[in-house]
Motif scaffolding. Structure first.
Motif, PDB file in Angstrom:
ATOM      1  N   VAL A  45       5.452  -0.933   6.374  1.00 46.00           N
ATOM      2  CA  VAL A  45       4.400  -1.262   5.410  1.00 46.00           C
ATOM      3  C   VAL A  45       4.830  -2.441   4.528  1.00 46.00           C
ATOM      4  O   VAL A  45       4.062  -3.378   4.293  1.00 46.00           O
ATOM      5  CB  VAL A  45       4.065  -0.027   4.532  1.00 46.00           C
TER       6      VAL A  45
ATOM      7  N   ALA B 258       3.292  -6.251   4.354  1.00 45.05           N
ATOM      8  CA  ALA B 258       2.811  -6.805   3.079  1.00 45.05           C
ATOM      9  C   ALA B 258       3.432  -8.176   2.818  1.00 45.05           C
ATOM     10  O   ALA B 258       2.751  -9.097   2.370  1.00 45.05           O
ATOM     11  CB  ALA B 258       3.130  -5.856   1.931  1.00 45.05           C
TER      12      ALA B 258
ATOM     13  N   ASP C 125       0.859  -1.186   0.000  1.00 46.04           N
ATOM     14  CA  ASP C 125       0.000   0.000   0.000  1.00 46.04           C
ATOM     15  C   ASP C 125       0.896   1.237   0.000  1.00 46.04           C
ATOM     16  O   ASP C 125       1.431   1.628   1.031  1.00 46.04           O
ATOM     17  CB  ASP C 125      -0.918  -0.003   1.234  1.00 46.04           C
ATOM     18  N   TYR C 126       1.106   1.821  -1.165  1.00 46.18           N
ATOM     19  CA  TYR C 126       1.996   2.975  -1.304  1.00 46.18           C
ATOM     20  C   TYR C 126       1.145   4.227  -1.469  1.00 46.18           C
ATOM     21  O   TYR C 126       0.610   4.498  -2.541  1.00 46.18           O
ATOM     22  CB  TYR C 126       2.915   2.770  -2.510  1.00 46.18           C
TER      23      TYR C 126
ATOM     24  N   GLY D 105      -1.849   4.802  -0.548  1.00 44.00           N
ATOM     25  CA  GLY D 105      -3.223   4.518  -0.941  1.00 44.00           C
ATOM     26  C   GLY D 105      -3.396   3.711  -2.212  1.00 44.00           C
ATOM     27  O   GLY D 105      -4.508   3.314  -2.524  1.00 44.00           O
ATOM     28  N   SER D 106      -2.321   3.466  -2.951  1.00 41.41           N
ATOM     29  CA  SER D 106      -2.499   2.656  -4.164  1.00 41.41           C
ATOM     30  C   SER D 106      -1.621   1.407  -4.086  1.00 41.41           C
ATOM     31  O   SER D 106      -0.469   1.482  -3.671  1.00 41.41           O
ATOM     32  CB  SER D 106      -2.175   3.464  -5.418  1.00 41.41           C
ATOM     33  N   PRO D 107      -2.172   0.241  -4.467  1.00 48.19           N
ATOM     34  CA  PRO D 107      -1.378  -0.987  -4.430  1.00 48.19           C
ATOM     35  C   PRO D 107      -0.255  -0.922  -5.471  1.00 48.19           C
ATOM     36  O   PRO D 107      -0.489  -0.636  -6.639  1.00 48.19           O
ATOM     37  CB  PRO D 107      -2.383  -2.081  -4.762  1.00 48.19           C
TER      38      PRO D 107
END
Length: 186
Positions: A78, A82, A44-45, A47-49
């Motif tokens: 993060v 992941a 999750d960077y 808000g976008s995968p």
């Protein structure tokens, strides 16, 4: 459309089936660490995968350990989360801004399960190739029906399509036996 077009189209589609199989096989874990194993892990960077290799440097530390070094310090937690939550079963540990991802050795039972999965992938690829053969043969029959080629041309083209099919099925078998050897090697 001619018989040559039908054959060329079939060969292109069969090549795509082989490429898909190779891509699927590259994701299969063999007990040795390799950087490609984390390619489909998404982070999750903001808000976008995003693929892990887009936010971090992924390297091999040794034969059983992958090193992941995020480019931004606040991404370390993060990225680690992941990797931990991916379906790969890894337990990463962080040392400063380097995430170490040890790859546990595979048990004999797990190796056999993986071989079954790989054989399933092979069967899917063979089915795809055979479906392409069927579509090509139907296209050839349609050419005869529309009087775009003779029945002799159709028969020769069907033989060529069958030879293509045999070639690609043999290629699939070869890829699978290599991957099976790789998986079963301790």
């Amino acid at each position: 459309m001619s018989t040559a077009d039908v054959k060329k189209n079939a060969e292109q589609k069969m090549n795509k089936s082989i490429e898909t199989l190779k891509a699927n096989l590259s994701k299969v874990r063999t007990g040795r660490a390799h950087v490609g194993i984390l390619d489909h892990v998404m982070v999750d960077y903001y808000g976008s995968p995003t693929a892990i290799n887009q936010v971090a440097n992924v390297t091999l530390i040794d034969a059983r350990t992958i090193g992941v070094q995020p480019w931004e310090k606040k991404m370390v937690a993060v990225v680690e989360k992941a990797i931990r939550e991916s379906d790969l079963g890894f337990n990463p540990s962080t040392q400063g801004d380097l995430i170490r991802v040890p790859t546990p050795p595979l048990t004999e039972e797990r190796r056999k399960e993986i071989v079954k999965l790989v054989k399933g992938e092979a069967e899917d690829a063979k089915v795809a190739v055979r479906n392409i053969r069927r579509d090509a043969n139907e296209a050839l029959k349609k050419l005869v029906k529309d009087k775009a080629c003779s029945e002799d041309d159709e028969r020769r083209a069907q033989d060529d399509v069958q030879k293509l099919t045999d070639k690609f099925v043999a290629e699939i078998d070869k890829l699978i036996s290599e991957k099976e050897k790789e998986i079963m090697t301790v």
